[in-house]
Write a protein that holds these residues in place. Structure first.
Motif, short mmCIF file in Angstrom:
data_model
loop_
_atom_site.label_atom_id
_atom_site.label_comp_id
_atom_site.label_asym_id
_atom_site.label_seq_id
_atom_site.Cartn_x
_atom_site.Cartn_y
_atom_site.Cartn_z
N MET A 96 0.85 -1.21 0.00
CA MET A 96 0.00 0.00 0.00
C MET A 96 0.88 1.25 0.00
SD MET A 96 -3.29 -0.57 0.03
CE MET A 96 -4.22 0.62 0.95
N PRO A 97 0.50 2.26 -0.77
CA PRO A 97 1.30 3.50 -0.77
C PRO A 97 1.31 4.15 0.61
CG PRO A 97 -0.36 3.48 -2.52
CD PRO A 97 -0.64 2.32 -1.66
N GLN A 98 2.41 4.81 0.92
CA GLN A 98 2.55 5.40 2.25
C GLN A 98 1.70 6.66 2.41
OE1 GLN A 98 4.49 4.15 4.80
NE2 GLN A 98 4.72 2.36 3.49
N LYS A 99 1.89 7.64 1.52
CA LYS A 99 1.22 8.93 1.70
C LYS A 99 0.22 9.25 0.60
CE LYS A 99 4.91 11.07 4.35
NZ LYS A 99 6.06 11.96 4.32
N GLY A 100 0.45 8.73 -0.58
CA GLY A 100 -0.47 9.01 -1.68
C GLY A 100 0.02 8.32 -2.92
N TYR A 101 -0.73 8.48 -3.98
CA TYR A 101 -0.29 7.89 -5.24
C TYR A 101 -0.91 8.67 -6.39
CZ TYR A 101 -4.83 5.56 -5.51
OH TYR A 101 -6.17 5.29 -5.59
N VAL A 102 -0.38 8.49 -7.59
CA VAL A 102 -0.91 9.18 -8.77
C VAL A 102 -1.35 8.15 -9.79
CG1 VAL A 102 0.53 11.23 -8.45
CG2 VAL A 102 1.34 9.38 -9.91
N GLU A 103 -2.32 8.54 -10.61
CA GLU A 103 -2.72 7.73 -11.74
C GLU A 103 -2.47 8.55 -12.99
OE1 GLU A 103 -6.35 5.15 -9.73
OE2 GLU A 103 -6.81 6.71 -11.18
N ILE A 104 -1.74 7.99 -13.94
CA ILE A 104 -1.41 8.71 -15.17
C ILE A 104 -2.16 8.06 -16.33
CG2 ILE A 104 0.43 9.48 -16.69
CD1 ILE A 104 2.31 9.31 -14.27
N SER A 105 -2.92 8.86 -17.05
CA SER A 105 -3.67 8.35 -18.20
C SER A 105 -2.68 8.01 -19.32
CB SER A 105 -4.67 9.41 -18.65
OG SER A 105 -4.98 9.24 -20.00
N ILE A 106 -2.63 6.75 -19.70
CA ILE A 106 -1.65 6.32 -20.70
C ILE A 106 -1.91 6.98 -22.04
CG2 ILE A 106 -0.86 4.32 -22.02
CD1 ILE A 106 -1.21 2.65 -19.52
N GLU A 107 -3.19 7.06 -22.42
CA GLU A 107 -3.52 7.67 -23.72
C GLU A 107 -3.38 9.19 -23.67
OE1 GLU A 107 -4.32 5.98 -26.71
OE2 GLU A 107 -3.41 4.47 -25.44
N GLY A 108 -3.52 9.80 -22.48
CA GLY A 108 -3.41 11.25 -22.38
C GLY A 108 -1.97 11.73 -22.33
N CYS A 109 -1.05 10.86 -21.93
CA CYS A 109 0.35 11.26 -21.75
C CYS A 109 1.03 11.37 -23.12
CB CYS A 109 1.07 10.23 -20.89
SG CYS A 109 2.80 10.62 -20.60
N TYR A 162 5.11 6.80 -22.33
CA TYR A 162 4.29 7.44 -21.30
C TYR A 162 4.94 7.29 -19.93
CZ TYR A 162 2.69 2.60 -21.04
OH TYR A 162 2.66 1.25 -20.97
N ALA A 163 4.64 8.25 -19.05
CA ALA A 163 5.19 8.24 -17.70
C ALA A 163 4.38 7.29 -16.83
CB ALA A 163 5.16 9.64 -17.11
N THR A 164 5.06 6.64 -15.89
CA THR A 164 4.37 5.75 -14.95
C THR A 164 4.90 5.98 -13.55
OG1 THR A 164 5.98 4.05 -15.48
CG2 THR A 164 3.82 3.85 -16.51
N LEU A 165 4.12 5.58 -12.57
CA LEU A 165 4.54 5.64 -11.16
C LEU A 165 5.32 4.37 -10.86
CD1 LEU A 165 4.35 7.07 -8.43
CD2 LEU A 165 2.23 5.85 -8.02
N ALA A 181 -2.80 17.56 -18.51
CA ALA A 181 -3.72 17.26 -17.42
C ALA A 181 -4.05 15.77 -17.38
CB ALA A 181 -5.00 18.10 -17.54
N ALA A 182 -3.01 14.94 -17.52
CA ALA A 182 -3.22 13.50 -17.59
C ALA A 182 -3.05 12.84 -16.23
CB ALA A 182 -2.23 12.88 -18.58
N ILE A 183 -2.73 13.63 -15.18
CA ILE A 183 -2.39 13.04 -13.89
C ILE A 183 -3.50 13.30 -12.88
CG2 ILE A 183 -0.67 13.00 -12.04
CD1 ILE A 183 1.41 13.79 -14.01
N THR A 184 -3.89 12.25 -12.17
CA THR A 184 -4.85 12.36 -11.06
C THR A 184 -4.11 11.99 -9.79
OG1 THR A 184 -6.48 11.55 -12.63
CG2 THR A 184 -7.17 11.71 -10.35
N VAL A 185 -4.30 12.77 -8.72
CA VAL A 185 -3.53 12.56 -7.50
C VAL A 185 -4.46 12.19 -6.35
CG1 VAL A 185 -1.80 13.56 -5.97
CG2 VAL A 185 -1.95 14.34 -8.31
N TYR A 186 -4.06 11.19 -5.57
CA TYR A 186 -4.81 10.77 -4.39
C TYR A 186 -3.91 10.87 -3.17
CZ TYR A 186 -7.89 8.74 -7.88
OH TYR A 186 -8.72 8.55 -8.95
N ARG A 187 -4.50 11.26 -2.04
CA ARG A 187 -3.73 11.39 -0.80
C ARG A 187 -4.37 10.50 0.25
NH1 ARG A 187 -3.39 17.31 0.96
NH2 ARG A 187 -5.57 16.95 1.43
#
Lengths: 253, 76
Positions: free
Chosen positions: B1-14, B43-46, B65-71
């Motif tokens: 499990m991620p410690q503090k947060g994680y990002v989702e990157i849209s592969i087609e949007g990148c 494309y960029a990945t986490l 604007a391809a990145i969504t961030v969760y905390r």
């Protein structure tokens, strides 16, 4: 979404789902995103009218989910003047590049600023004509090679780069002038704050607001997006310094 | 499990411009150079979600604007 996490950032709803045609790393798309975030935060999607220029950003109406009017080349300031005078309560901005605002449309820009028309200029200054093949622009740096200045810009023949933010900050009826950039995350955050301030001053009817963005053009500068950030830091920002050139005086409490 | 947060990157949007990777303070993003999306772009990945601190730097500089961030929600 994973359990135990909250959403803190997503693509603004004021951007359409259309894929932007801009080259990878172009600040046009960054500025579209930042401006539309501000429109979303201020809840003005129904009350915003943009005016788009001719240039790379000619298809901006495809990406911004607001009302947009397309203007003839260089005449975005004149079109925005008309829209703002008919709809004084709407948020109106003109979105222009350096070929549009500082070359063919200099007269419109100067006179709109001199009249103090109450709308916001967003001026994307990348120092080159990106769409037409990388010709020299009025804002091309001294010594910078372009397709029409293959030995570098020579000031003896074509003069020095035009500093639009400094020029329009001299007009009495211009309320707010700032130059920003998006080359780092910190500068991009400042750019968003500047756009927000400009829109707020416009809604307070204080006069013309002008945001110049020191932008990049990886394709026509013939470099990668990463190298274009270094070029901005090393060459563009020393000549086009960031900062606020004019701001309305704060009323004393 | 991620410690503090994680990002989702849209592969087609990148578009693979790499700006998020160089703006990341903890170097948890990488450009995937072994695969491409349907536009033929890397494309960029986490890469390391334990390192992500949900600082929003990548989301702010991402031109598309391809990145969504969760905390992570702090437990009271």
């Amino acid at each position: 979404m994973k359990e135990g996490y909250e959403l803190i950032y997503q693509r603004p709803k004021t951007l359409t789902d259309t894929r932007m045609h801009y080259c990878p790393g172009c600040f046009h798309s960054t500025m579209h995103k930042l401006m539309m975030e501000v429109v979303e935060e201020m809840d003005l999607q129904e009350n915003t009218i943009g005016v788009c220029p001719v240039g790379c950003s000619v298809f901006a109406y495809e990406y911004m989910n607001i009302d947009v009017q397309e203007a003839a080349h260089g005449r975005a300031a004149a079109v925005a003047t008309g829209i703002k005078r008919i709809h004084p309560d709407k948020l109106v901005f003109s979105y222009q590049g350096d070929g549009d605002l500082a070359a063919i449309g200099t007269a419109e820009t100067i006179h709109a600023c001199n009249r103090g028309e109450n709308f916001t200029f967003i001026f994307i200054n990348n120092g080159i004509y990106g769409m037409t093949g990388g010709q020299m622009a009025p804002t091309t740096l001294v010594g910078q090679k372009t397709s029409t200045s293959p030995y570098g810009r020579e000031p003896a023949k074509v003069g020095l780069p035009l500093k639009m933010a400094e020029i329009v900050s001299r007009f009495g009826r211009v309320a707010y002038v700032e130059r920003v950039s998006c080359n780092t995350a910190a500068n991009a955050r400042k750019a968003k704050k500047a756009v927000r301030k400009a829109f707020e001053y416009q809604l307070q009817k204080l006069g013309t607001t002008f945001i110049e963005v020191a932008s990049n053009c990886p394709s026509q500068w013939k470099c990668t997006p990463e190298e274009s950030l270094d070029w901005i830091k090393d060459h563009v920002l020393p000549y086009f310094p960031l900062g606020v050139f004019k701001e309305p005086e704060k009323k004393e409490k | 499990m991620p410690q503090k947060g994680y990002v989702e990157i849209s592969i087609e949007g990148c578009k693979g411009c790499n700006l998020c990777v160089i703006s990341c303070p903890t170097d948890c993003l990488v450009l995937n150079t072994s695969d491409t999306n349907s536009f033929g772009l890397h494309y960029a990945t986490l890469a390391d979600e334990d390192k992500c601190i949900a600082c929003l730097n990548c989301a702010v500089v991402c031109p598309d604007a391809a990145i969504t961030v969760y905390r992570k929600i702090k437990s009271a």
